[in-house]
Write a protein that holds these residues in place. Structure first.
Motif, PDB file in Angstrom:
ATOM      1  N   ARG A  50       0.911  -1.265  -0.006  1.00  0.00           N
ATOM      2  CA  ARG A  50       0.083  -0.051   0.169  1.00  0.00           C
ATOM      3  C   ARG A  50       0.821   1.356   0.018  1.00  0.00           C
ATOM      4  NH1 ARG A  50      -2.199   3.783   3.124  1.00  0.00           N
ATOM      5  NH2 ARG A  50      -0.940   3.180   5.001  1.00  0.00           N
ATOM      6  N   ILE A  51       1.892   1.218   0.656  1.00  0.00           N
ATOM      7  CA  ILE A  51       2.757   2.559   0.987  1.00  0.00           C
ATOM      8  C   ILE A  51       3.916   2.646   0.093  1.00  0.00           C
ATOM      9  CG2 ILE A  51       2.098   2.822   3.491  1.00  0.00           C
ATOM     10  CD1 ILE A  51       5.238   1.902   3.892  1.00  0.00           C
ATOM     11  N   MET A  52       4.274   1.660  -0.420  1.00  0.00           N
ATOM     12  CA  MET A  52       5.796   1.417  -1.190  1.00  0.00           C
ATOM     13  C   MET A  52       5.586   2.556  -2.475  1.00  0.00           C
ATOM     14  SD  MET A  52       8.780   1.175  -0.849  1.00  0.00           S
ATOM     15  CE  MET A  52       9.015  -0.053   0.448  1.00  0.00           C
ATOM     16  N   PRO A  53       4.541   2.323  -3.275  1.00  0.00           N
ATOM     17  CA  PRO A  53       4.292   3.140  -4.653  1.00  0.00           C
ATOM     18  C   PRO A  53       4.454   4.835  -4.068  1.00  0.00           C
ATOM     19  CG  PRO A  53       2.842   1.462  -4.570  1.00  0.00           C
ATOM     20  CD  PRO A  53       3.217   1.337  -3.251  1.00  0.00           C
ATOM     21  N   GLY A  54       3.892   5.240  -2.976  1.00  0.00           N
ATOM     22  CA  GLY A  54       3.948   6.410  -2.839  1.00  0.00           C
ATOM     23  C   GLY A  54       5.427   6.983  -2.345  1.00  0.00           C
ATOM     24  N   LEU A  55       6.041   6.278  -1.526  1.00  0.00           N
ATOM     25  CA  LEU A  55       7.184   6.320  -1.289  1.00  0.00           C
ATOM     26  C   LEU A  55       8.242   6.506  -2.226  1.00  0.00           C
ATOM     27  CD1 LEU A  55       7.599   4.150   2.181  1.00  0.00           C
ATOM     28  CD2 LEU A  55       7.273   6.574   1.948  1.00  0.00           C
ATOM     29  N   ILE A  56       8.125   5.465  -3.446  1.00  0.00           N
ATOM     30  CA  ILE A  56       8.966   5.586  -4.676  1.00  0.00           C
ATOM     31  C   ILE A  56       8.751   6.734  -5.259  1.00  0.00           C
ATOM     32  CG2 ILE A  56       9.427   4.278  -6.596  1.00  0.00           C
ATOM     33  CD1 ILE A  56      10.679   3.092  -4.195  1.00  0.00           C
ATOM     34  N   GLU A  57       7.404   7.272  -5.445  1.00  0.00           N
ATOM     35  CA  GLU A  57       7.017   8.299  -6.423  1.00  0.00           C
ATOM     36  C   GLU A  57       7.788   9.510  -5.818  1.00  0.00           C
ATOM     37  OE1 GLU A  57       3.061  10.620  -7.005  1.00  0.00           O
ATOM     38  OE2 GLU A  57       2.854   8.541  -7.270  1.00  0.00           O
ATOM     39  N   ARG A  58       7.891   9.822  -4.240  1.00  0.00           N
ATOM     40  CA  ARG A  58       8.274  10.927  -3.800  1.00  0.00           C
ATOM     41  C   ARG A  58       9.727  11.003  -3.662  1.00  0.00           C
ATOM     42  NH1 ARG A  58       4.027  10.029  -0.098  1.00  0.00           N
ATOM     43  NH2 ARG A  58       5.413   9.592   1.499  1.00  0.00           N
ATOM     44  N   GLY A  59      10.293   9.749  -4.068  1.00  0.00           N
ATOM     45  CA  GLY A  59      11.876   9.890  -4.307  1.00  0.00           C
ATOM     46  C   GLY A  59      12.560   9.983  -2.685  1.00  0.00           C
TER      47      GLY A  59
END
Length: 129
Positions: free
Chosen positions: A38-47
């Motif tokens: 759930r959280i990993m895509p957002g963390l990756i997107e924000r770099g």
């Protein structure tokens, strides 16, 4: 000496940030793996996540997973077990602290956003330097 009690530095994108989410660690519970996904895509997107941060993210997911596991156990037993309630409270507290580290709360996400849009406010007389 500068004291930063209560003031957290802004979270900013990292030059060595991951560009693809790694698979959830196999040792995580089903609830913890679901949180990872759930959280990993957002963390990756924000770099903001590097390989060195993965252990802390795993700990966050483990704490969130534990909260859910305890909740399921309490609901299925129909009884209030104060030891489990205290353990769940500690896991929630740990998860909140780790969430703030990685920009997973509204306040910490705002810090990420402020770091990216930090303009020079030299024309603002109320700006504190």
């Amino acid at each position: 000496m500068t004291h930063l009690r209560g003031i957290k530095p802004a979270i900013s994108p990292d030059s060595s940030a991951l560009t693809k989410a790694p698979a959830a660690p196999k040792q995580l519970s089903a609830f913890a793996r679901a949180e990872w996904k759930r959280i990993m895509p957002g963390l990756i997107e924000r770099g903001i996540i590097t390989r060195g941060d993965l252990g802390g993210v795993e700990d966050y997911c483990r704490a969130r997973g534990l909260v859910r596991e305890i909740e399921d156990g309490l609901r299925s037993s129909g009884e209030i077990d104060m030891k489990l309630c205290r353990l769940q409270d500690k896991a929630m507290q740990t998860a909140r602290q780790l969430a703030a580290e990685y920009g997973l709360s509204p306040v910490s996400r705002a810090r990420v956003g402020n770091a990216a849009t930090d303009d020079d406010d030299s024309d603002n007389p109320l700006k504190v330097h």
